[in-house]
Design a protein around this motif. Structure first.
Motif, short mmCIF file in Angstrom:
data_model
loop_
_atom_site.label_atom_id
_atom_site.label_comp_id
_atom_site.label_asym_id
_atom_site.label_seq_id
_atom_site.Cartn_x
_atom_site.Cartn_y
_atom_site.Cartn_z
N LEU A 94 0.86 -1.19 0.00
CA LEU A 94 0.00 0.00 0.00
C LEU A 94 0.89 1.23 0.00
CD1 LEU A 94 -2.68 -1.12 2.62
CD2 LEU A 94 -2.59 -1.59 0.17
N GLU A 95 0.88 1.96 -1.09
CA GLU A 95 1.82 3.08 -1.23
C GLU A 95 1.14 4.44 -1.03
OE1 GLU A 95 3.96 2.75 -4.88
OE2 GLU A 95 5.16 1.05 -4.13
N SER A 96 -0.17 4.42 -0.87
CA SER A 96 -0.85 5.72 -0.74
C SER A 96 -1.73 5.71 0.50
CB SER A 96 -1.72 5.97 -1.97
OG SER A 96 -2.66 6.97 -1.67
N PRO A 97 -1.79 6.84 1.20
CA PRO A 97 -2.70 6.91 2.36
C PRO A 97 -4.16 6.81 1.93
CG PRO A 97 -1.69 9.05 1.89
CD PRO A 97 -1.01 8.06 1.00
N ALA A 98 -4.43 6.93 0.63
CA ALA A 98 -5.81 6.83 0.17
C ALA A 98 -6.32 5.39 0.25
CB ALA A 98 -5.95 7.36 -1.26
N CYS A 99 -5.44 4.44 0.48
CA CYS A 99 -5.88 3.06 0.72
C CYS A 99 -5.13 2.53 1.93
CB CYS A 99 -5.62 2.17 -0.50
SG CYS A 99 -6.05 0.44 -0.16
N PRO A 100 -5.71 2.69 3.11
CA PRO A 100 -5.01 2.25 4.32
C PRO A 100 -5.20 0.75 4.61
CG PRO A 100 -7.04 3.38 4.91
CD PRO A 100 -6.96 3.41 3.41
N LEU A 101 -6.17 0.13 3.95
CA LEU A 101 -6.53 -1.23 4.34
C LEU A 101 -6.91 -2.03 3.09
CD1 LEU A 101 -7.34 -3.20 6.71
CD2 LEU A 101 -9.66 -2.28 6.46
N TYR A 102 -6.33 -3.24 2.98
CA TYR A 102 -6.59 -4.06 1.79
C TYR A 102 -6.63 -5.51 2.23
CZ TYR A 102 -6.38 -5.04 -3.30
OH TYR A 102 -6.66 -5.41 -4.61
N ALA A 103 -7.84 -6.08 2.36
CA ALA A 103 -7.99 -7.49 2.75
C ALA A 103 -8.13 -8.31 1.49
CB ALA A 103 -9.21 -7.66 3.64
N THR A 104 -7.50 -9.49 1.48
CA THR A 104 -7.58 -10.27 0.26
C THR A 104 -7.54 -11.76 0.58
OG1 THR A 104 -6.58 -10.59 -1.92
CG2 THR A 104 -5.07 -10.13 -0.12
N ALA A 105 -7.76 -12.55 -0.43
CA ALA A 105 -7.70 -14.00 -0.29
C ALA A 105 -7.43 -14.58 -1.67
CB ALA A 105 -9.01 -14.55 0.27
N LEU A 106 -6.78 -15.71 -1.70
CA LEU A 106 -6.50 -16.40 -2.97
C LEU A 106 -7.24 -17.73 -2.93
CD1 LEU A 106 -4.75 -16.22 -5.58
CD2 LEU A 106 -3.08 -17.64 -4.38
N LEU A 107 -8.06 -17.98 -3.95
CA LEU A 107 -8.84 -19.22 -3.99
C LEU A 107 -8.67 -19.91 -5.33
CD1 LEU A 107 -11.05 -16.88 -2.61
CD2 LEU A 107 -11.96 -19.09 -1.89
N THR A 108 -8.77 -21.24 -5.27
CA THR A 108 -8.80 -22.02 -6.51
C THR A 108 -10.25 -22.45 -6.73
OG1 THR A 108 -6.59 -22.84 -6.07
CG2 THR A 108 -7.88 -24.03 -7.72
N LEU A 109 -10.73 -22.21 -7.94
CA LEU A 109 -12.11 -22.59 -8.25
C LEU A 109 -12.08 -24.02 -8.79
CD1 LEU A 109 -13.22 -19.39 -10.18
CD2 LEU A 109 -13.40 -19.85 -7.74
N ASN A 110 -12.99 -24.88 -8.29
CA ASN A 110 -13.05 -26.25 -8.76
C ASN A 110 -14.47 -26.55 -9.20
OD1 ASN A 110 -10.30 -27.06 -8.00
ND2 ASN A 110 -11.06 -26.62 -5.93
N PRO A 111 -14.86 -26.04 -10.34
CA PRO A 111 -16.24 -26.21 -10.74
C PRO A 111 -16.65 -27.68 -10.77
CG PRO A 111 -14.92 -25.22 -12.51
CD PRO A 111 -14.01 -25.43 -11.35
N GLY A 112 -15.68 -28.56 -10.95
CA GLY A 112 -15.98 -29.99 -10.97
C GLY A 112 -16.33 -30.53 -9.59
N LEU A 113 -15.78 -29.94 -8.56
CA LEU A 113 -15.94 -30.47 -7.21
C LEU A 113 -17.11 -29.82 -6.49
CD1 LEU A 113 -12.18 -30.43 -6.10
CD2 LEU A 113 -13.45 -32.31 -7.11
N GLY A 114 -18.29 -30.06 -6.95
CA GLY A 114 -19.46 -29.52 -6.26
C GLY A 114 -19.60 -28.03 -6.52
#
Lengths: 644, 356
Positions: A94-114
């Motif tokens: 985060l390089e700017s005070p205009a974005c103090p907070l950034y929550a994220t997650a990485l997911l793998t989609l498995n359309p085959g698995l339900g």
């Protein structure tokens, strides 16, 4: 904004007991009037009007908070299965005070698995809100969460992101193709999400096309951040890109919702798309909470107009989510993270009254603390002028203050250059110049009336005209008058005749204008004049003027019928005749008839001059005869002859 | 004795009543009189000649016969003359009299514009409460139109898509509301506020927004702003004043309703509804069945507005409202198209504006 009744009731169960009309009334009383109700997807959907200061209310959850506070009933708890955070899978900087907070997650989609894709209920919910499901669970879930809980999120195709993710100011001239397929050239004031190759999203406004989620996407990187409202508003306006996300971030999103929304999105992707979580992490931290706001009892009572107590105020504010500390003569309230609009004591007072209901505000006339002020002479003069002209048979017009350069040039004073009065962004050329004249507008209105078959048109307007000055257009109130068509002829005693220029001069004279304005020909049988309102005589300050004696002796009238040249100036003749008469005895000298006929010598016309004499004694016939002879001699000196 | 008289005289006598009746005017009667009893050449003159020439023994009888004839003619003529004279007198009297049902000359009647008339009425309604009129220019500075009213510098209303700006003077614009009159007036009276005992005024005037012309939009329209500053002013005073004024305007049974709303220059802010004056709150097309119509926006002055003018919000407080004149005029008159107010058709102006 559309609010579905069912979805609202899911957040605040007590609302289910209200029918649609009751709900509409309750929302209106809270400051959210309902503009309309639609029936969609088997239920009522309300079109709720939300003012710009209430970004927090722009969701079902937000609206439910208001209803819950008003009803004093609990909200459905919001408790997504917790997502354990770990080490970043992709570095986020985060390089700017205009974005103090950034929550994220990485997911793998498995359309085959339900996971059967976006559930029908979610699709129906989106349709009910006039949005549509795209059939891509990551996109639909983000959209559904936005409408339900108000926090915008975004999903990137993780496999198309190169290297670390940075939230930074754009480099001027950088390009980004946004989701709508438009190539945007960025400015240094635009906040972007970027990877190592360049921008991949306009922060809080719209994602990039190159990293969008598609049918082929296998891994998604989620974004649930908090962006500075001003930055988002500016970028949205600069790029004319008003989106659901920019609307909410631009009005202030709830930073505490960033992590919650991320968790909700993860949960939906697990169940909708059989996704597996590879990792979740947060960069930055919650922005510092706003300072508590103090409300004194005195101010509360002053604003409310009745003796409300601090305890009542504390109760209302607590219901609205404030953390309240009450003292003996004031309370301090820490607004909840979603209320960015509570900054001053007045805001708190409003909240107390709003929750209580404005219908409880007493009705009291304010006491007069000082003497009333007078209506200004300028205002009174204009009002009297309008009434007078209306009684003289003229119709008051209201025309636009801007006209075309051509219409302006037709009647504006030659020295009044239009450049200083021209609009930068007019509706069109015909509305581009602040008018230097009323006559063009009156001409247009008059001709329109005559075209409609009006026998006689009598119009006037009292409005500002503009002259170009060094510091900008200078305004002055101007009277414009137009008169044309056929006068009289509407009854057995008044002969019909065309309106003449002299008719307008008569009006100008009757109004007492200091300078009789030039009567302009506006069109066939249509005349007009305009004059500054300041040229009109002001009613005297004195209600009753000083007495001036007047003669009670009868006046004597004599008529002189003179043959004069067709080119004879009346002014010169009248002046010469007046000069020959005793000023104290001459009451009036005027031409009361002009006769032009082929029976008269060629090049001559006949003027009937009426002389009226009065002095403070009975006049003798012989002295009047003497005066008339002098007047005649003066006229004869100018070539006039007594007509016999 | 008729045998003594010539046949043509007897014939003339028989024809006399008809000839008399045929005299339509005094001239004809005069001619008939000449023919029968004139001095020369008349029937009577001929009879006198006859009498002169008659033998002595016939004179007596003939004289009586002649007198009988002459007397009959003269009586007839006199009676007819009286009749004709009376008729002429009647005609003369008629000729100089006029049926009062004929349209008399009526002075030409004009009209005030309905929008001006409504604004005048609003001023009259507020006058007894001590309000006077303040006015300001239509060409305004950005500072007065926006900044002095606590409108954030990035507010969308400032965009050139919403507000008209001057080409040669980028800092000047056409005012988008009458609220800058608040700013100007507060700045002017601030040093004198204690002596004046606060201030209360209306600011009627023309305002401009960049809207295309259609049945409900016009780039120029009218507003009436109201403002009051005093000590201890709260929402109750706003409600009290508006209740008084709107009842004076719409009738004593009018109810008003305040709803929370938001405008940057007030806090608390509200929209004000009146019970529908057209259906007596029973529900109609104008109030969309609700019984209420929205009439204006209002609120207590935001402390920043007072501060901007150098007035201490700890000591002074006040309220303001803004009302759309066209909106109210259209609602009251049920005029279907806003453009009618700017067409200036005399028929519309006479019907709508009239004269007080």
């Amino acid at each position: 904004m559309w609010i579905e009744r069912k979805a609202l009731a899911a957040e605040i169960p007590a609302a289910a007991a209200l029918d649609t009309r009751q709900l509409c009334e309750l929302l209106a009383a809270l400051g959210f009037p309902v503009d309309g109700v639609a029936s969609r997807e088997g239920g009522d959907v309300l079109d709720v009007d939300i003012t710009a200061n209430r970004g927090d209310a722009m969701s079902h959850r937000g609206m439910a908070r208001e209803v819950a506070a008003k009803l004093g009933q609990p909200l459905t708890p919001l408790a997504p299965p917790p997502v354990a955070e770990g080490a970043p899978k992709v570095p986020v900087r985060l390089e700017s005070p205009a974005c103090p907070l950034y929550a994220t997650a990485l997911l793998t989609l498995n359309p085959g698995l339900g996971g059967g894709g976006t559930p029908v209920e979610a699709q129906a919910f989106l349709r009910a809100l006039d949005a549509s499901a795209k059939g891509l669970p990551a996109v639909d879930a983000s959209n559904e969460l936005l409408h339900r809980y108000g926090h915008p999120t975004h999903a990137f195709d993780a496999d198309r992101i190169r290297g670390a993710v940075t939230v930074r100011w754009a480099v001027a001239g950088e390009k980004l193709v946004t989701l709508d397929g438009v190539t945007r050239t960025l400015l240094a004031q635009d906040l972007v999400i970027a990877d190592e190759a360049g921008p991949i999203a306009l922060a809080g406004v719209m994602g990039g096309d190159g990293t969008k989620v598609t049918e082929a996407t296998r891994r998604v990187l989620l974004e649930s951040a908090w962006f500075d409202p001003k930055t988002v508003r500016a970028t949205a306006r600069r790029h004319s890109l008003h989106t659901d996300a920019s609307h909410r971030f631009g009005r202030g999103a709830d930073p505490a919702m960033a992590a919650v929304a991320r968790d909700l999105l993860v949960d939906r992707l697990r169940t909708w798309a059989g996704a597996t979580l590879e990792g979740a992490w947060t960069a930055g931290a919650l922005p510092a909470p706003a300072a508590p706001v103090t409300l004194s009892e005195a101010m509360l009572v002053r604003v409310a107009g009745e003796p409300l107590t601090l305890a009542e105020a504390a109760e209302a504010l607590t219901r609205l989510g404030c953390a309240v500390v009450a003292g003996s003569d004031a309370l301090a309230a820490q607004p909840p993270t979603w209320r960015h609009d509570l900054a001053i004591p007045d805001d708190l007072a409003e909240e107390v009254l709003r929750l209580r209901g404005y219908e409880h505000i007493p009705s009291v006339l304010p006491p007069l603390e000082g003497p009333p002020q007078r209506l200004s002479p300028d205002y009174l003069l204009r009002r009297a002028l309008a009434r007078r002209l209306a009684h003289l048979g003229f119709h008051q017009t209201v025309t636009y203050g801007f006209i075309s350069p051509e219409a302006d040039a037709a009647f504006a004073a030659p020295g009044n250059a239009p450049e200083g009065r021209t609009l930068a962004n007019p509706l069109g050329r015909e509305y581009s110049v602040l008018r230097g004249t009323l006559l063009s507008s009156l001409k247009e209105a008059a001709e329109q009336n005559l075209r409609q078959g009006t026998r006689e048109v009598r119009l006037f307007e009292v409005a500002p005209t503009y002259s170009s000055g060094p510091a900008g257009p200078e305004e002055r109130f101007t009277l414009g008058l137009a008169w044309g068509g056929t006068q009289g002829g509407e009854d057995y005693l008044s002969p019909a005749r065309p309106v003449r220029e002299a008719d307008l001069r008569g009006i100008a004279q009757d109004l007492g204008l200091a300078v009789i304005p030039e009567v302009r020909g506006l069109g066939e049988g249509l005349f007009g004049f305009e004059a500054p309102v300041a040229d009109l005589p002001r009613p005297g300050e004195r209600i009753v003027s000083t007495f001036r004696p007047f003669s009670r002796f009868p006046s004597v009238e004599r008529d002189l019928s003179l043959l004069v040249d067709l080119g004879q100036s009346y002014g010169a003749l009248a002046t010469a005749m007046r000069a020959a008469l005793p000023a104290d005895a001459l009451q009036d000298l005027r031409c009361v008839d002009v006769f032009r006929h082929k029976s008269l010598p060629e090049g001559r016309q006949a003027w009937l001059i009426r002389l009226r004499f009065q002095v403070d004694r009975t006049l003798m016939g012989s002295e009047v005869d003497g005066w008339v002879a002098s007047a005649l001699a003066a006229a004869e000196a100018l070539g006039a002859k007594l007509r016999t | 004795m008729d045998h003594l008289l010539p046949a043509e005289i007897l014939e003339a006598d028989r024809a006399f009543p008809e000839a008399l009746a045929a005299c339509a005017d005094l001239d004809a009667l005069l001619r008939l009189k000449g023919a029968y009893v004139g001095r020369e050449g008349s029937h009577a003159a001929r009879l006198m000649d006859l009498l002169k020439a008659a033998p002595k023994e016939q004179k007596r009888d003939l004289g009586a016969a002649i007198n009988g004839l002459k007397q009959g003619w003269e009586e007839g003529l006199t009676a007819r003359q009286t009749e004709l004279e009376a008729a002429k007198k009647r005609l003369n009297a008629l000729a100089s009299s006029w049926d009062p049902a004929l349209p008399p000359p009526v002075p030409a009647r004009g009209a005030l514009h309905p929008l001006n008339r409504l604004m005048d009425r609003l001023v009259e309604v507020f006058r007894p409460l001590g309000f006077h009129v303040e006015e300001g220019p239509e060409v305004e500075t950005e500072a007065h139109n926006f900044d002095g009213l606590n409108i954030p510098e990035d507010h969308p209303a400032k965009a050139s898509s919403d507000t008209f700006y001057l080409a040669a003077h980028p800092e000047l614009l056409l005012r988008t509301h009458t609220s800058p009159v608040q700013v100007r007036t507060l700045l002017r009276v601030a040093p004198d506020l204690h002596r004046l005992g606060g201030i209360r005024f209306l600011a009627p005037g023309r305002v401009y927004r960049k809207d295309e012309i259609d049945p409900t939009h016009s780039p120029m329209f009218h507003q009436v702003e109201g403002m009051l500053v005093g000590h201890g002013i709260g929402m109750q005073h706003l409600k009290g004043t508006l209740e008084y004024a709107l009842r004076a305007l719409f009738g004593p049974h009018t109810e008003i309703r305040l709803r929370p709303s938001y405008f940057p220059f007030v806090e608390p802010g509200c929209e004000v509804d009146v019970s529908c004056p057209l259906c007596d709150a029973q529900g109609c097309r104008v109030c969309k069945g609700s019984g209420w119509v929205e009439i204006l926006g209002a609120g207590l002055l935001h402390p920043n507005v007072l501060r901007h003018a150098g007035i201490d919000p700890e000591e002074w407080s006040g309220w303001a409202f803004g009302m759309g004149v066209e909106r109210m005029a259209m609602m009251l008159s049920q005029t279907p198209d806003l453009r009618l107010f700017f067409e200036n058709d005399q028929r519309f102006l006479r019907a709508m504006g009239g004269l007080d």
